[in-house]
Design an enzyme around this catalytic site. Structure first.
Site, PDB file in Angstrom:
ATOM      1  N   ASP A  39       0.968  -0.842  -0.161  1.00 47.32           N
ATOM      2  CA  ASP A  39      -0.208  -0.199   0.099  1.00 47.32           C
ATOM      3  C   ASP A  39       0.816   1.655  -0.113  1.00 47.32           C
ATOM      4  OD1 ASP A  39      -2.527  -1.619   0.278  1.00 47.32           O
ATOM      5  OD2 ASP A  39      -2.694  -1.425   2.248  1.00 47.32           O
ATOM      6  N   TYR A  67       6.983  -8.750   7.721  1.00 49.24           N
ATOM      7  CA  TYR A  67       6.040  -8.051   8.024  1.00 49.24           C
ATOM      8  C   TYR A  67       5.878  -7.044   9.326  1.00 49.24           C
ATOM      9  CZ  TYR A  67       2.986  -7.865   3.950  1.00 49.24           C
ATOM     10  OH  TYR A  67       2.830  -8.364   3.026  1.00 49.24           O
ATOM     11  N   ASP A  81      -7.363   0.615   8.268  1.00 51.05           N
ATOM     12  CA  ASP A  81      -6.044   0.928   8.284  1.00 51.05           C
ATOM     13  C   ASP A  81      -5.918   2.852   8.605  1.00 51.05           C
ATOM     14  OD1 ASP A  81      -5.951   2.345   5.609  1.00 51.05           O
ATOM     15  OD2 ASP A  81      -4.980   0.511   4.692  1.00 51.05           O
ATOM     16  N   ARG A 178      -3.576  -5.351   7.526  1.00 53.97           N
ATOM     17  CA  ARG A 178      -4.581  -4.161   7.841  1.00 53.97           C
ATOM     18  C   ARG A 178      -5.772  -5.283   8.758  1.00 53.97           C
ATOM     19  NH1 ARG A 178      -7.666  -2.029   2.802  1.00 53.97           N
ATOM     20  NH2 ARG A 178      -5.687  -2.782   1.414  1.00 53.97           N
TER      21      ARG A 178
END
Length: 239
Positions: A39, A67, A81, A178
């Protein structure tokens, strides 16, 4: 013809497609593509395949990902998010939630789990990206799918107005971090959103092997070539 693969550290505030466009322009390529979208607000490892190396993109897109992220408890957004519109705010001032409590919750979200992809995503319904429908206020049924969370580690938990949770997650292809945060927030009855995300590995390809996009673009052509892994590089040497 310049061919191979670049391991780029994507900056925040730019789409993955824009990163590919900038590299394609800088290197005067005929073809380029990445192996998995980050993103715009997210940072970290983005693999960019150059010219004929795009044929290997599918292999890399199927690798698991790791991540580092931050979630905020007590607030839900429509995008799940920090970029979204706030839907709900819950007071957590008197909520007795300890570090050990969160570790127990995290264990419940490890292994094979079902996840429903968010409406604000690039998945398509009848040829239309879901995020375009979502922006028009149109909701469609999105089927849940099985993903795997290999590891979900709680790193730090701090309290300000709302609890801030720092974590590391190693997951299968197709996992929405998310949505993972959103689902954890729903499980707690508090709501949550993803406030920060950095991809630190794709398979065994680490952020330590990457070069920041802007640093790469500032190099002259000869030095840029030093960062391109040639097409004939054995995958074992990369992974």
């Amino acid at each position: 013809m310049m061919e191979g693969m670049l391991i780029i550290d994507k900056p925040g505030g730019i789409s993955s497609a824009k990163v590919v466009f900038e590299i394609k322009k800088a290197l005067n390529l005929n073809k380029a593509g990445h192996t998995g979208t980050l993103d715009p607000f997210a940072t970290g490892v983005l693999l960019v395949c150059l010219n004929s190396a795009t044929k290997k993109a599918k292999y890399f897109s199927n690798l698991d990902k790791t991540y580092a992220g931050t979630m905020i408890l007590g607030i839900s957004t429509d995008t799940q998010d920090l970029t979204g519109r706030i839907l709900r705010v819950n007071s957590v001032k008197d909520y007795k939630l300890t570090f050990d409590d969160m570790k127990i919750v995290f264990k419940k979200f490890q292994g094979d789990i079902w996840q429903t992809p968010p409406m604000f995503s690039a998945l398509k319904s009848k040829g239309q990206p879901l995020y375009r429908l979502a922006r028009k206020g149109i909701e469609v049924k999105v089927n849940p799918r099985k993903i795997k969370i290999f590891q979900l580690d709680l790193l730090e938990m701090s309290w300000d107005k709302y609890p801030t949770i720092h974590f590391i997650v190693h997951c299968s292809k197709g996992t929405y971090i998310r949505t993972l945060c959103h689902d954890i927030g729903e499980y707690l009855g508090l709501g949550a959103y993803l406030a920060n995300l950095r991809r630190v590995a794709i398979g065994k390809i680490s952020i330590k092997q990457s070069i920041p996009l802007n640093d790469f673009l500032r190099l002259d052509r000869e030095n840029q070539k030093n960062y391109i892994l040639p097409c004939n590089t054995p995958l074992n040497d990369i992974l």
